[in-house]
Every structure is written in C-alpha cells, then in structure tokens.
Design an enzyme around this catalytic site. Structure first.
Site, PDB file in Angstrom:
ATOM      1  N   GLU A 146     -13.410 -48.063  69.816  1.00 45.91           N
ATOM      2  CA  GLU A 146     -14.564 -48.788  69.279  1.00 45.91           C
ATOM      3  C   GLU A 146     -14.852 -49.970  70.193  1.00 45.91           C
ATOM      4  O   GLU A 146     -13.937 -50.518  70.813  1.00 45.91           O
ATOM      5  CB  GLU A 146     -14.242 -49.345  67.875  1.00 45.91           C
ATOM      6  N   CYS A 147     -16.123 -50.414  70.224  1.00 46.77           N
ATOM      7  CA  CYS A 147     -16.449 -51.571  71.063  1.00 46.77           C
ATOM      8  C   CYS A 147     -15.981 -52.865  70.418  1.00 46.77           C
ATOM      9  O   CYS A 147     -15.913 -53.893  71.050  1.00 46.77           O
ATOM     10  CB  CYS A 147     -17.944 -51.644  71.296  1.00 46.77           C
ATOM     11  N   GLY A 148     -15.702 -52.812  69.133  1.00 44.73           N
ATOM     12  CA  GLY A 148     -15.208 -54.011  68.443  1.00 44.73           C
ATOM     13  C   GLY A 148     -16.213 -54.590  67.471  1.00 44.73           C
ATOM     14  O   GLY A 148     -15.852 -55.384  66.610  1.00 44.73           O
TER      15      GLY A 148
END
Ligand SMILES: Nc1ncnc2c1ncn2[C@@H]1O[C@H](COP(=O)(O)OS(=O)(=O)O)[C@@H](OP(=O)(O)O)[C@H]1O
Length: 455
Positions: free
Chosen positions: A302-304
């Site tokens: 995930e990109c966060g």
C-alpha cells in the site's frame, strides 16, 4: 411610561409591574425587561417545548453523534451492521444523506470511476467533493484520462492536492526531481519516504483542510492482501471511511464500466491492471493479482494513504496500555502523543520518516506537570494539521538511550522539546529555546522551523 402602563395592564399581571420596578436603568430598558419577563411567564410551556425540540434535534444531528474525531468503535460496528447487504447505490445515498462534507478520494481507477458514475446517476455529484492527489509523477495517459473524466462529468467538483508546497510555490515534476533534499527522492531509492511525501502527507493535508465527516474510497476486497477483509465502513483513526464497492469483484467493476460506457484509463488496455504513478507501477502478467504491479520495490503493498492513520492509532493504543502498567508516578494525559521509550526509540525516532516534535519530560518534575496540558493541546493540534508527529519520552521511567546521544540528542532540563527532522542519512535536531511555552508560540516555532531548508 404611558406605554409601559398600557402593556402591564394588558398582561393583567401585578407581579410583572413589581418586577419592572426593581430593574434599574432607563425607562426603555425597564419596559423591555418587564415585557420579556411576562412573556416568559405566560408562554412557559411553549418555551419549554421548543427547548425540548431543539435538544432532540441536536441529539439526532448526525455530525454530533457519529463524525469527527470522536467516531467510536461501537458506533462503527453499528454502522457496519446497518449497511450490511446494501447496494453501492444505497450506501452512497446513505452517505450523502448522513455524512457531513462527504468527499470521494479518487485516482480515477476503475472502481473510482464506477463510484463517480453512480454519484452522477444518483444526482449526488454536485454535493460530493472529489479529491485527487497528483503525485507529480502520473503517467501522461492518466492526465489524459482525467481530462476525459472532466469532460464527461462537468458537474464534478474536483480538488487536486500536490506534494507539499515549498516556499509557497507548488512544485512541478521537474522542480520536484531537481530540488535538493527530501523532495529529490526517487521511489527506487526510498520507497517509504517517496510514498509519504507524494501520497500520505497530501492526503492528511486534504483531510485536514476539507474536514469531511467521512471519505469514500474505491478499495475492494477482491484486490486482496490488506484489503481482503475490507468492511463497507471503517473507522480510520476516528474518521469514517466508506468503501461502497467493498464486495464488488473485478468483473463486476468492468461490466459496469462497459455497460454504462464510463471512461477509463487506456493503460488498462495495455496490461496495467492497477495504475499508480510512474515510480511504482508496472504492467501485470497474466495470472498475477490485480495490484501485483504496484510498489514492487517496496516491502509494502500500500502507498500508506489508507494505512498511515491506522498505524498511528495502533501505536497510541499500545503506548496507552503500557502507560497503565506504570503506577508510581502521576499520569500526565496526552491522547495524541506517540509514547517513545528505550525499546522503541530507534524504530520510532531514529528511523522516523516524518518530522516529529519530541518532548523529553519527567512526570515527577513540577515544570513538566504544569506544561503537560499545554503539550497535550500542542500534540492534538499537530496530529490534526499533520505538520509533525507529536511524541514524548518519559525520562523518569526511561533513560536516554546511547543511540539517542550518538544521534546528537542532548537533554539538560525538563521539559525539553526537540523537533526531529529526517534527512537522507541523518536527523536534523532543533531544540526549542524560546522563553514562552504556550500553545501558539510553540506551534508557530514548529511551523517556522519546518519552512527552513534541511541542511
Ligand atoms: N492519487 C490518489 N488520489 C486520490 N485518491 C487515491 C489516490 N490513489 C489512491 N486513492 C484512493 O485509494 C483507492 C485505491 O487506490 P489504489 O488501489 O491505487 O491503491 S493506493 O491507495 O494507491 O495504494 C482509490 O480508488 P479509485 O477511486 O479507484 O482510484 C482512491 O479511493
């Protein structure tokens, strides 16, 4: 005076006259107060009823019950039960009616396009703000797609957020790569930092500025990994997050797009099953998962932007339970502080990916006890603004670790405030030396320091 007498007579109340006599001041004032007094007495029941109605209205007003920083877990579970089995249309309709300041976050991927089209069909597009984060490294095809989307949905109210402005100027792609310091990072070199700067921070900023009661995302369970158990609504560190397509499959999404001739990113026809930006996306091979081409160089999937707040909330919960074990010193509450200790110092502070305000204190020191509520407010403000992660380290129960001393931390008095700023290879530490220690002065100082270049 003549008028007053007439009014008193018309109300037929001796008490009213007596009351107005007691009120000091000019005649007019006596007249007004006297009339108000008698009005209240005569309409006591009606006023009570109106008051009751107002209280009931306030009590059922959604924003005071469900939303904002106070969304509780029990409320989230209840909403999950209420929305179970509802269609995407019903969920969106419910969200539009119930969630104040509703926002859809979208990169205009296939799921986001379904949601956008549904909002349009339901007549909800004008009232739902759409936010997109432009990482400054999007594919040219993605910018073209966005133009098509804008043409197809002229009612769309789009707000674009970019990686943090520097010196008051929005950075464009070339500047981004040329700028020295943090903003020259390449994803391949520092994926976590890149994702934080280009996705997480703009997301936090957008949420802070728009302050929605909830935000819609295009995530689905069928995307696998961390999304496998995605609920329709979730509690994202106190804010409602709505995933109307949580139970949709890839096939459901594409069938919808084709049936309704909804525009999509042409990269999907060129082997990209999921499109992020040029730094973290590759085409997928047959048989690979939908998001297999994303974040390949990183440990993360995930990109966060969907995990950052949850992580902070978890850290806080862990530190709160540890705090409860300590009973020999007064507890100085700070709900939004990340608690740093000897064990996690390296992980939380030395390896921090974001700017952090760290207080070194002792619960046994008078200055610290006195400063504690102020610091709690500072921490709360920082956690909302996202400018810096608020943290503190209790040096009554911990010692300054050697690794902290090696990194340049010097603590000569309590409380000591240090702004910790990650640079490429080391930390920049700035100690607070101002005489005043009120909320505004400290926050102004933080903001001022954050505008200074990282050298
Ligand atoms: N750049 C950007 N701007 C705004 N919103 C965004 C962005 N990237 C992700 N999202 C939101 O996350 C949903 C899932 O996106 P992805 O599967 O691409 O994953 S990731 O978030 O990028 O890791 C995504 O769903 P879509 O609306 O289908 O794009 C959005 O709700």
């Amino acid at each position: 005076m003549e008028t007053m007498k007439r009014r008193e007579a018309s109300h037929g109340s001796a008490g009213c006259g007596a009351d107005t006599e007691k009120v000091p001041g000019p005649e007019l004032k006596q007249l007004e107060l006297g009339s108000v007094g008698s009005f209240v007495r005569n309409h006591r029941k009606k006023i009570f009823l109106i008051f009751l109605c107002l209280c009931t209205l306030l009590a059922v007003q959604p924003s005071s019950r469900w939303f904002g920083a106070e969304l509780r877990e029990d409320r989230t579970s209840k909403l999950q039960a209420e929305l179970k089995g509802k269609t995407a249309e019903q969920i969106l309709q419910w969200a539009a009616e119930t969630v104040p300041g509703l926002v859809q976050f979208s990169s205009f991927g296939p799921s986001g396009m379904v949601i956008l089209d549904l909002l349009d069909r339901l007549g909800l597009l004008e009232e739902t703000r759409i936010v997109t984060i432009d990482t400054l490294h999007l594919f040219p095809e993605s910018y073209e797609h966005l133009q098509n989307v804008t043409r197809r949905y002229p009612k769309m109210k789009l707000q674009t957020f970019y990686p943090k402005e520097m010196h008051g100027m929005t950075l464009w792609k070339d500047d981004f790569q040329k700028t020295s310091g943090k903003l020259s990072l390449k994803f391949s070199e520092m994926p976590a930092e890149y994702s934080y700067l280009t996705k997480v921070e703009p997301t936090l900023r957008a949420l802070q500025q728009l302050a929605p009661g909830g935000w819609i995302t295009g995530r689905r369970r069928s995307q696998g990994e961390l999304r496998s158990h995605l609920p329709v609504v979730e509690n994202d560190a106190g804010r409602l997050k709505i995933n109307p397509l949580a139970y949709w499959t890839w096939e459901d999404v594409w069938q919808y797009l084709h049936t309704h001739e909804v525009p999509y990113n042409v990269l999907h026809d060129r082997g990209y099953s999921s499109v992020g930006d040029v730094m973290n996306t590759r085409p997928t091979k047959p048989g690979e998962g939908e998001r297999a081409g994303r974040f390949e160089l990183s440990q993360e999937t995930e990109c966060g932007m969907h995990t950052h707040l949850a992580r902070i909330a978890k850290k806080r919960a862990e530190s709160a339970s540890k705090r409860a074990e300590l009973d020999d010193a007064p507890h100085l509450p700070c709900d939004t502080c990340v608690e740093v200790n000897k064990q996690n110092f390296e992980e939380v502070v030395l390896k921090t990916k974001q700017d952090m305000l760290l207080e070194f204190y002792s619960p046994m020191c008078g200055h610290c006890t006195h400063f504690a509520p102020t610091y709690a407010t500072i921490a709360h403000e920082l956690s909302i603004s996202g400018d810096a992660l608020p943290a503190r380290m209790d040096l009554y129960h911990n010692q300054v670790p050697q690794s902290a001393k090696d990194a340049g931390f010097e603590i000569h008095a309590f409380p000591t405030l240090i702004l910790v700023r990650p640079m490429q290879k080391k930390l920049k530490l700035v100690t607070y030396h101002r005489w005043r220690r009120d909320v505004k002065t400290v926050l102004d100082w933080v903001k001022e320091e954050l505008t200074k270049p990282l050298t």
